[in-house]
Each structure stands twice: as structure tokens, then as C-alpha cells.
Write a protein that holds these residues in place. Structure first.
Motif, PDB file in Angstrom:
ATOM      1  N   ASN A 174      -5.368   2.319  -0.522  1.00 18.31           N
ATOM      2  CA  ASN A 174      -5.461   2.116  -1.978  1.00 18.31           C
ATOM      3  C   ASN A 174      -5.507   0.625  -2.283  1.00 18.31           C
ATOM      4  OD1 ASN A 174      -2.734   1.113  -1.806  1.00 18.31           O
ATOM      5  ND2 ASN A 174      -2.051   3.242  -1.816  1.00 18.31           N
ATOM      6  N   THR A 175      -5.627   0.304  -3.556  1.00 17.28           N
ATOM      7  CA  THR A 175      -5.511  -1.092  -3.988  1.00 17.28           C
ATOM      8  C   THR A 175      -4.241  -1.213  -4.826  1.00 17.28           C
ATOM      9  OG1 THR A 175      -7.907  -1.162  -4.122  1.00 17.28           O
ATOM     10  CG2 THR A 175      -6.711  -2.966  -5.177  1.00 17.28           C
ATOM     11  N   PRO A 176      -3.229  -1.899  -4.295  1.00 16.86           N
ATOM     12  CA  PRO A 176      -1.967  -1.997  -5.033  1.00 16.86           C
ATOM     13  C   PRO A 176      -2.150  -2.633  -6.407  1.00 16.86           C
ATOM     14  CG  PRO A 176      -1.684  -2.710  -2.771  1.00 16.86           C
ATOM     15  CD  PRO A 176      -3.159  -2.549  -2.991  1.00 16.86           C
ATOM     16  N   SER A 191      -5.442   6.263   5.670  1.00 14.35           N
ATOM     17  CA  SER A 191      -6.353   5.696   4.668  1.00 14.35           C
ATOM     18  C   SER A 191      -6.597   6.678   3.524  1.00 14.35           C
ATOM     19  CB  SER A 191      -7.673   5.270   5.298  1.00 14.35           C
ATOM     20  OG  SER A 191      -8.321   6.366   5.883  1.00 14.35           O
ATOM     21  N   ASN A 213       0.831  -1.206   0.000  1.00 19.59           N
ATOM     22  CA  ASN A 213       0.000   0.000   0.000  1.00 19.59           C
ATOM     23  C   ASN A 213       0.865   1.255   0.000  1.00 19.59           C
ATOM     24  OD1 ASN A 213      -1.831  -2.043   1.962  1.00 19.59           O
ATOM     25  ND2 ASN A 213      -2.946  -0.977   0.371  1.00 19.59           N
ATOM     26  N   LEU A 238      -4.529  -0.576   5.032  1.00 20.28           N
ATOM     27  CA  LEU A 238      -4.965  -1.286   3.823  1.00 20.28           C
ATOM     28  C   LEU A 238      -5.926  -0.476   2.965  1.00 20.28           C
ATOM     29  CD1 LEU A 238      -5.637  -4.907   5.130  1.00 20.28           C
ATOM     30  CD2 LEU A 238      -3.714  -4.126   3.750  1.00 20.28           C
ATOM     31  N   GLU A 281       2.324   1.685  -3.488  1.00 19.06           N
ATOM     32  CA  GLU A 281       1.262   2.151  -4.392  1.00 19.06           C
ATOM     33  C   GLU A 281       0.986   3.644  -4.168  1.00 19.06           C
ATOM     34  OE1 GLU A 281      -0.317   0.641  -6.907  1.00 19.06           O
ATOM     35  OE2 GLU A 281      -1.573   2.397  -7.276  1.00 19.06           O
TER      36      GLU A 281
END
Ligand SMILES: Cc1cc2nc3c(=O)[nH]c(=O)nc-3n(C[C@H](O)[C@H](O)[C@H](O)COP(=O)(O)OP(=O)(O)OC[C@H]3O[C@@H](n4cnc5c(N)ncnc54)[C@H](O)[C@@H]3O)c2cc1C
Lengths: 314, 252
Positions: free
Chosen positions: B181-183, B144, B41, B178, B44
Motif C-alpha cells: 500500500n501507500t502509507p 503485497s 506499510n 512496500l 497502513e
């Protein structure tokens, strides 16, 4: 053996976690001094002073501590730790934020998330999402600990400790606090509730997830959720239970439509009894539960809620 | 701005680990290893800041055995420009990691350091906070959301009561949660390209940091087993069981 405990509190209320931290350090043998830092926290200090096992309550009342920023709290603590062998906080968001920062300033390696204390310098802590427990020997002159509150019983009884203000030096934090985005609800505290009802992403909508909340309300329980349910927007982030959410240890955990991924299980290992409701008899949580009902939550939960409401009223 | 991102090689988070029977630790031989999810994360986030035009260079650093160059390669495949591996086979505690990172910060002078909020092996949740303490930089843990402003970052943090927002002047330390973002996945061509990027392997001794552990790990044991597996046949049975539990519960 001298112990300083950083009190955990929220909006003028001493957190139940502090009582459990005091329960944990009571095994070290000595009464603890408690530091209450915040703004307008007289009520918190009084609540702390009434607990047994407390020798003295020090109060740092200043706007700089209102947001519990790590910079301000670690700065404050580093000026107060002389003469203390143990500096202890709960492993909540504030303790996790502040203690390592303080530790680095003091050149100490802390022990975080302690779940058992065996004597003066031997501690258990979970690793690998609770799939292993490490026994750690800490012989440093100063011992910094964060305590997993749910692993210890709260200290009980009455005390009457003196309350003293601490003199505050330079306390400017460069971090500007903008806003609290607080989850509005009056459900019991997840970390210390006796009963928790947890829901997963199988509820399929925020509207349906209210079924969990309704059952919880009937039982006077706190509400928990899986990460998948939180990510889908069915539940707020502070309801997440697991390795990266809250660690809970209720007497009863009712897990509905939850598969039991190891990251979720990490958060519920301390539950005394687990009841699972799931379509899949092979789900890991079903296999692990003390009791399970195999069925569709959309039928089971409303029926269960209605019947329990009847029974508990009677 | 320049970003330093720290990545750790750990047992893959999908692996069910086994405690060694002699209590000397967790079995890691022949076990799949990968980049710690939270570090992913962090990487990213750094790459996204570069894509938004905020970051001009991203340097990844890892501390560990030679094999940790794998996770640095992954980081470079995701978009990191170059990497440093501080090589050691020893157990390095978070305090020593923070000191090594501090030495890298002194060399590289980044404006922002991104780290994962915790490593899924030791679950310590310390390194970012310790680095911030050593450098006396502002910190934002469990982030976040991150927004870069003029000479500052606005960060949303996941805290016990929900979320909190704060603004930090740069340079600063941020640890990733977590939900940040979405890696991205790294396709093979990106990994091939990453092999061309610079990866400096440097021995730990070069940094003048004493990494002798302060804590001794006396033993590692499996957690207590649960003996579950009973099922009930109907909702009525469940009502009885839960009703009895509630009746027997001692009021706090
Ligand atoms: C680094 C990392 C950290 C993580 N941290 C956490 C954490 O702290 N907490 C956490 O919870 N997760 C965490 N996760 C995610 C975790 O791995 C799982 O993805 C998640 O817990 C799954 O949530 P779930 O049980 O809601 O969903 P699923 O795994 O999809 O399970 C749904 C379950 O519902 C059942 N079901 C479906 N429909 C019905 C129905 N109609 N009636 C009854 N049952 C039904 C299914 O049989 C299934 O068992 C983490 C993951 C990673 C990688």
C-alpha cells in the motif's frame, strides 16, 4: 563440524544459489549434508549429489513441501537438526521465510544475509542497506545462517554423494497454497548472471522498457529494474534490484536511466564493473560508475543495441 | 477482529549513515529517526482493514527507548487505537523482540499480527517469522496484497519467481512489503488527536524475557569504496568498452 544445507530449487531445477552456498560453507572445513525438500524432486537430489563437498543428500519428497511453505519446511528441519552445528540456507525468499521460523523454535538467534565467513564463528553481514558491514561473533551451539549467494563463488567440480530418503512424520500445513503467479520469461537468473542490464522509471512505459530487454538479449544478460520502474508497471517485481529486491553481483552492470538511490545501490555493490547511461552527469550512479555516458537513453540505447549486435556477431 | 501491529524506530531511510571511525557502530546521535518504512506499510494495512470494517481494534507496539513513543504517536495519527511501548535502551535482537511480542500476544490475544518485512537498520528480515515460530501460527512474509475472508486471510507474497498466493487461517502473522500500500500522510490535527489516545509505557523487565544478545557485534566497518567517475564521449566508445568486456568474460 557438521553442516546441513537446505537446497534451493525451482520447478525441478537445483538453483545456482545452492552451489554458491556450498562454496561458502566449504570454508568451514567439512563436507555438508544437503536436504532437498519438495514434491517430485528426484532430479534436484541427483544434481545436488553430483556437487563436490556434499557428504549425503537427504530427500523429503511430499506434496506438503511442494510450495516450500515455511510451516512445513521449518517443521521438517526441526526434526532433522540434531547433531548439526550449522544449518544453512541461501538468503532467497525461501531461506528468509524458513530459517528465522526454525531459529525461534530452536531458541537460536540466526545470522542472516552472510557475505563473508571468517572462521568457525565469525561472519560479516551488511546493515543499513549495505552502507555498513557488521562483523558478528556467533558462539551459540547451533549456528543458523542464511547466505547471500551472490557474495560467494559457486563450488565447482564433481562429487558422488549417496541419496537417502528421510522418513516423514506428521507434515500437515494449515496454510493453503492457492497459486503461483510466475513471471514468464527465459532471461538468465538475475542473482547469478554475468551481465545485468537495468532500467529505471525514465523509460516512461512498459513498451519502451522492452529496449532494456532487447539490449539484454543481445548481451545474453539478465534484466534488472528499479523499484520505481516496477511500481510503474514497466517490469515484474522479481526483476527489482536493491535493498528490498534482489542483490546482484554480475561482472558487468549496465544501468540505464537510473539515478542511484541508496536503496538501489544496496543491490549492486557486488558488481565488478558498472556502466551508466544517464542524462544527468550529477546522478549518484554516474559518479559511482566505472564508466558513464551522458546522453538521452532514447537515442543511446537503440544505437548501442544495434552496434553491439553487429560487433558480437562478427 | 483485533490487530496487533509492531513498529520500529530507525534512522530515517533518507539519511546517509556514517560508520563511526572507531568501528563501534553507526552514528545515530543527532540523526533524524522515523518509523521503519515497512512498519508504516503494516500500520497502513491495519488501518485499511479497520476502514473496510474487518478490524475492530488496532494496537501498536514498539520496543525501544522512550523516544520510540514518537513512532507510536505516528501510528496512532494514522488510525491505530492505542499503543504499548516496551521501554529499553539496550540493543534488542530480533529473537528477543519476537519473545516480547509473544508476551504481548498472550495478553492482547489479537487475531492478526502485522509487521514490516524488515527493518532498514539491521536489515535482518526475521522478527515476523520468529514470532510465528514461537506462537506456532501460520505466516505470510513479504505481503503485497491482503484480503480478509471468513476466518482467514488471502495473501499475495513477493517471492523469487514472481508472486505467490496463499490462504491462512486466523490467527496469523503477516509481514508487509512496500507494494502492499501507500502509507497515508499524517496532518497535524491527526497528530494532535493521537496525543489523546492511550500509550502505555512499560519497562522491559515486566515481561520476564531475557533480552541478553546472543550475537556479539565485534566491529562495524564501511563497505569498500568504488573508484568511479570516468565518462566516455560517444556511443561508439561504449560499444568498444562493452564489446571488450564481453570478449574478456570467462564463460561459466
Ligand atoms: C524502504 C525503501 C526501499 C526501497 N527499495 C528499493 C530497491 O530495492 N530498489 C530500488 O531500485 N529502489 C528502491 N527504493 C526506491 C528508491 O529510493 C528510488 O526511488 C528508486 O530507486 C528510483 O528509481 P529510478 O532510478 O528509476 O528513478 P529516479 O530516481 O526518478 O531516476 C531517474 C533517472 O533517470 C535519468 N533520466 C531521465 N530521463 C532520462 C533519459 N531520457 N535518458 C537518460 N537518463 C534519463 C534521470 O537523470 C535520473 O537519474 C526503495 C525506497 C524505500 C523508501
Amino acid at each position: 563440524m557438521s553442516i546441513l544445507v537446505l537446497a534451493d530449487h525451482d520447478q525441478g531445477k537445483l538453483s545456482p544459489a545452492t552451489q554458491r552456498v556450498l562454496g561458502a560453507v566449504a570454508t568451514l572445513g567439512d563436507a555438508a549434508d544437503v536436504l532437498v525438500a519438495g514434491e517430485n524432486i528426484g532430479v534436484v537430489a541427483e544434481a545436488a549429489a553430483k556437487l563436490p563437498g556434499v557428504q549425503k543428500v537427504s530427500v523429503a519428497d511430499n506434496a506438503a513441501y511442494a510450495s516450500q511453505s515455511a510451516e512445513a519446511l521449518a517443521g521438517l528441519l526441526s526434526g532433522l537438526v540434531d547433531g548439526y552445528e550449522y544449518i544453512v540456507a541461501s538468503a532467497g525468499a525461501v531461506g528468509r521465510d524458513v530459517m528465522p521460523r526454525l531459529a525461534a523454535k530452536l531458541d537460536v538467534m540466526p545470522v542472516t544475509d552472510v557475505i563473508a565467513i571468517h572462521g568457525a564463528d565469525r561472519f560479516d553481514r551488511p546493515v543499513y542497506a549495505g552502507n555498513a558491514i557488521e562483523t558478528v561473533v556467533n558462539t551459540q551451539a547451533k549456528k543458523l545462517l542464511t547466505i547471500r549467494a551472490s557474495a560467494f563463488a559457486p563450488i565447482k567440480g564433481d562429487g558422488q554423494a549417496p541419496i537417502e530418503p528421510v522418513s516423514l512424520a506428521d507434515i500437515k500445513s494449515v496454510v493453503e497454497f492457492i497459486a503461483e503467479l510466475r513471471t514468464e520469461n527465459d532471461t538468465p537468473d538475475l542473482g547469478t548472471a554475468q551481465i545485468v542490464v537495468g532500467g529505471g522509471q525514465s523509460f516512461a512505459s512498459a513498451e519502451n522498457f522492452k529496449m532494456v530487454e532487447k539490449l539484454a538479449a543481445v548481451l545474453g544478460a539478465a534484466v534488472g529494474a528499479t523499484r520505481a520502474a516496477v511500481d510503474a508497471g514497466y517490469a515484474p517485481n522479481d526483476w527489482q534490484v536493491g535493498q528490498t529486491g534482489k542483490i546482484i553481483a554480475p561482472d558487468l552492470y549496465i544501468a540505464i536511466g537510473i539515478s542511484g538511490a541508496l536503496q538501489h545501490l544496496a543491490g549492486i555493490q557486488g558488481a565488478k564493473k558498472i556502466i551508466a547511461i544517464n542524462l544527468d552527469p550529477e546522478a549518484p550512479l554516474v559518479k559511482l560508475a566505472d564508466l558513464a555516458l551522458i546522453g538521452d537513453l532514447f537515442e543511446v540505447v537503440p544505437a548501442l543495441t544495434a552496434a553491439l549486435e553487429q560487433r558480437l556477431k562478427a | 477482529m483485533k490487530i496487533l501491529v509492531a513498529v520500529k524506530r530507525v534512522v530515517d531511510h533518507n539519511v546517509r549513515i556514517r560508520v563511526k571511525p572507531d568501528g563501534s557502530g553507526v552514528e545515530t546521535a543527532n540523526v533524524r529517526m522515523s518509523m521503519n518504512p515497512f512498519c508504516k506499510n503494516a500500520v497502513e494495512a491495519a488501518v485499511q482493514l479497520a476502514e473496510q470494517g474487518h478490524a475492530t481494534e488496532i494496537v501498536a507496539v514498539s520496543i525501544g527507548p522512550k523516544a520510540a513513543s514518537d513512532v507510536l504517536l505516528t501510528a496512532m495519527a494514522m488510525g491505530v487505537n492505542r499503543s504499548i511501548l516496551i521501554e529499553t535502551d539496550a540493543r534488542v535482537e530480533p529473537l528477543a523482540v519476537a519473545k516480547l511480542l509473544q508476551a504481548v500476544v498472550d495478553e492482547e490475544k489479537p487475531d492478526l499480527v502485522l509487521l514490516g518485512k524488515q527493518a532498514v537498520d539491521d536489515d535482518s528480515n526475521q522478527t515476523g517469522q520468529m514470532l510465528a515460530g514461537l506462537l506456532d501460527w501460520p505466516q505470510a512474509t513479504f505481503a503485497s496484497a491482503i484480503e480478509v475472508e471468513d476466518g482467514a486471510v488471502k495473501v499475495t507474497r513477493e517471492v523469487d519467481y514472481g508472486r505467490a498466493e496463499s490462504r491462512l487461517p486466523l490467527p496469523a502473522i503477516i509481514t508487509a512489503d512496500l507494494r502492499l500500500n501507500t502509507p497515508r500522510n499524517t496532518a497535524l490535527p491527526m497528530v494532535m488527536k493521537a496525543r489523546q489516545k492511550p500509550l502505555a509505557v512499560r519497562p522491559v523487565a515486566e515481561f520476564g524475557v531475557d533480552i541478553t544478545p546472543r550475537l556479539q557485534i565485534e566491529k562495524t566497518t564501511p563497505p569498500a569504496e568504488r573508484s568511479g567517475g570516468k565518462t566516455v564521449g560517444s556511443v561508439d566508445d561504449l560499444v568498444t568498452a562493452i564489446g571488450d568486456d564481453v570478449a574478456n568474460m570467462e564463460a561459466l
